[in-house]
Each structure stands twice: as structure tokens, then as C-alpha cells.
Design a protein around this motif. Sequence first.
Motif, short mmCIF file in Angstrom:
data_model
loop_
_atom_site.label_atom_id
_atom_site.label_comp_id
_atom_site.label_asym_id
_atom_site.label_seq_id
_atom_site.Cartn_x
_atom_site.Cartn_y
_atom_site.Cartn_z
N ALA A 138 0.80 -1.22 0.00
CA ALA A 138 0.00 0.00 0.00
C ALA A 138 0.83 1.26 0.00
CB ALA A 138 -0.93 -0.01 1.22
N CYS A 139 2.04 1.21 -0.59
CA CYS A 139 2.90 2.40 -0.55
C CYS A 139 2.34 3.57 -1.34
CB CYS A 139 4.32 2.06 -1.02
SG CYS A 139 4.45 1.54 -2.74
N ASP A 140 1.35 3.31 -2.21
CA ASP A 140 0.71 4.41 -2.92
C ASP A 140 -0.34 5.10 -2.05
OD1 ASP A 140 -0.80 2.08 -2.94
OD2 ASP A 140 -1.81 2.58 -4.82
N LYS A 141 -0.73 4.47 -0.94
CA LYS A 141 -1.73 5.04 -0.04
C LYS A 141 -1.12 5.56 1.26
CE LYS A 141 -5.33 3.91 -2.62
NZ LYS A 141 -6.17 4.93 -3.28
N ILE A 142 -0.14 4.81 1.78
CA ILE A 142 0.53 5.18 3.03
C ILE A 142 2.01 5.37 2.73
CG2 ILE A 142 1.04 4.51 5.40
CD1 ILE A 142 -1.45 2.75 5.37
N GLN A 143 2.52 6.55 2.98
CA GLN A 143 3.89 6.88 2.60
C GLN A 143 4.86 6.64 3.75
OE1 GLN A 143 3.71 10.35 -0.57
NE2 GLN A 143 2.77 11.02 1.34
N SER A 144 6.00 6.07 3.41
CA SER A 144 7.08 5.88 4.39
C SER A 144 8.38 6.36 3.75
CB SER A 144 7.18 4.41 4.81
OG SER A 144 7.44 3.57 3.70
N TRP A 145 9.28 6.83 4.59
CA TRP A 145 10.50 7.49 4.12
C TRP A 145 11.71 6.94 4.85
CZ3 TRP A 145 8.94 10.49 0.18
CH2 TRP A 145 7.62 10.91 0.19
N HIS A 146 12.80 6.77 4.13
CA HIS A 146 14.04 6.25 4.71
C HIS A 146 14.84 7.38 5.33
CE1 HIS A 146 14.72 2.00 3.04
NE2 HIS A 146 15.03 1.98 4.31
N PHE A 147 15.20 7.23 6.58
CA PHE A 147 16.02 8.24 7.25
C PHE A 147 17.48 7.80 7.28
CE2 PHE A 147 13.71 11.53 10.06
CZ PHE A 147 12.90 11.89 9.00
N HIS A 148 18.02 7.48 6.13
CA HIS A 148 19.46 7.22 6.05
C HIS A 148 19.91 7.38 4.61
CE1 HIS A 148 19.82 3.40 3.86
NE2 HIS A 148 18.68 3.05 4.41
N LEU A 149 21.17 7.71 4.45
CA LEU A 149 21.75 7.82 3.11
C LEU A 149 23.05 7.03 3.03
CD1 LEU A 149 21.13 11.59 2.31
CD2 LEU A 149 20.16 9.64 1.13
N THR A 150 23.24 6.10 3.94
CA THR A 150 24.44 5.27 3.95
C THR A 150 24.14 3.95 3.26
OG1 THR A 150 23.85 4.39 6.12
CG2 THR A 150 25.30 6.31 6.08
N PRO A 151 25.18 3.23 2.84
CA PRO A 151 24.93 1.93 2.20
C PRO A 151 24.19 0.98 3.14
CG PRO A 151 27.19 2.64 1.85
CD PRO A 151 26.60 3.59 2.85
N LYS A 152 23.41 0.08 2.56
CA LYS A 152 22.69 -0.90 3.36
C LYS A 152 23.66 -1.86 4.02
CE LYS A 152 18.38 -0.98 0.73
NZ LYS A 152 17.40 -1.83 0.04
N THR A 153 23.29 -2.32 5.20
CA THR A 153 24.09 -3.32 5.90
C THR A 153 23.25 -4.57 6.08
OG1 THR A 153 23.41 -2.39 8.03
CG2 THR A 153 25.50 -1.62 7.11
N HIS A 154 23.76 -5.69 5.61
CA HIS A 154 23.06 -6.96 5.75
C HIS A 154 23.89 -7.90 6.62
CE1 HIS A 154 21.17 -5.58 1.87
NE2 HIS A 154 20.12 -5.91 2.59
N LYS A 155 23.21 -8.72 7.37
CA LYS A 155 23.89 -9.65 8.26
C LYS A 155 24.71 -10.65 7.44
CE LYS A 155 23.05 -13.27 11.70
NZ LYS A 155 24.05 -12.77 12.65
#
Length: 212
Positions: A138-155
Motif C-alpha cells: 500500500a505504498c501508494d496510499k501510506i507513505q514511508s521514508w528512509h532516514f538514512h543515506l548510507t549503504p545498506k548493511t546486511h547480516k
Amino acid sequence: GDIVVLANADMAFDDSMSLARALHPEVLAVLATRGFSNKMPANIKSIYEEMMGTDYIANDVDRSGAWEVDRCPIARGISWDTWIFHKSKLMGRLKEEKFQRHILNNNLVYFNMNEMGAEHAALYAIEQSYPFSSVYNACDKIQSWHFHLTPKTHKAREIPWLQKTKNPRDPEFSPFGSVPKPWGGFYMKGVPHPYVRKDPDCVRTDSCFLPL
């Protein structure tokens, strides 16, 4: 209330989140992030700048062009950072074994949510625990925003996952480093990666959200 919003710690939401209160009890909603884009509402952007400063204007954003990218249309099918559901539908029903996979020594262990493919493995586990009538990004109905600009970290696992097959044409194939299948979502013939539909039954019947 009965509504649960479960999100990654780096997500921020605007007033559109109020729509979650109207989620149909039989619908599981997920949200692909809109990223960190120029469509971010001014009040959300000001909170970020108060916390993190404004160096992003001259650094990552301008260099990468990320400020112009709305990730909802791009990522809505294959990735999401937020789950929204009625807790009464899942309380006492989640099956622990569905959140586990075998590693190379054949031990059965839990996967973590910062692993590649984890949201798809978790979706499978939820689908095995309760038969939601629709799963809706539902990202077209409910908006969410990323608060980071660093590379992703995966386990990075000390003992890798046990891969069922190395043949990318095999339906059980999972990319190296990803949580092994089974994965949840909608499978379409000729498309190896399952996804969450933008037009599940509840969209076609205009019933994903109830009148407030």
C-alpha cells in the motif's frame, strides 16, 4: 487498538499513516519505502535535518541523484520495510518453525530481518499462519521514508545458508546469501521472483480499507 505497524528502525511516516486505522481485518498490508526523495513532506524533511543536518544536500543526494527517485513504484513489488496488520489475526497463530531455515551444517536456525530475502521468507511464514484474503503493498496510499543515506548493511552469517539448488531456473533457487525459499508472495509464470501485488482482490473490490 488492534492495529500493529511493524517497521525497520530507519523508517519515518507522514500523516498518511492515519489510514492504517481503517485497514480491513482480513488484509495484510506492507509498505515499500518511498526512499529519501524530493517528495518527502516538508515537516518530515525538517525533522531529518534537525537530527542529521543538511550535508546530504551537497553530498550523497546531489552525487547519486537519489533525491529525485521515488522508490515506491520501483520497489513496491519485491521489497518492503513495513508491515501493517490486525494483531488479533496473528496473536497465538505464528508458527515458529516457519521462521527457520537450515544452514550449511544442517542445523535449523532463525533468519534475521536484515538478511536478503528475509521479508519474503517472513511473508511465507505469515501466510502459513493465517489466510489473509489479500496481501497488499500500500505504498501508494501510506507513505514511508528512509532516514538514512548510507549503504545498506546486511547480516553476514558465519555459517552460510544451505542452498537447495544452484540452478537459477529451479523454482527452489535462492541467490547466494539470501534466506532460502520458500518465499511468500505472488508467483507469475516466467517471473522467478515472487512479489506482492499492487492490485490484490481488496483493491479490485475497493475493500482494502474500511470507511473511517
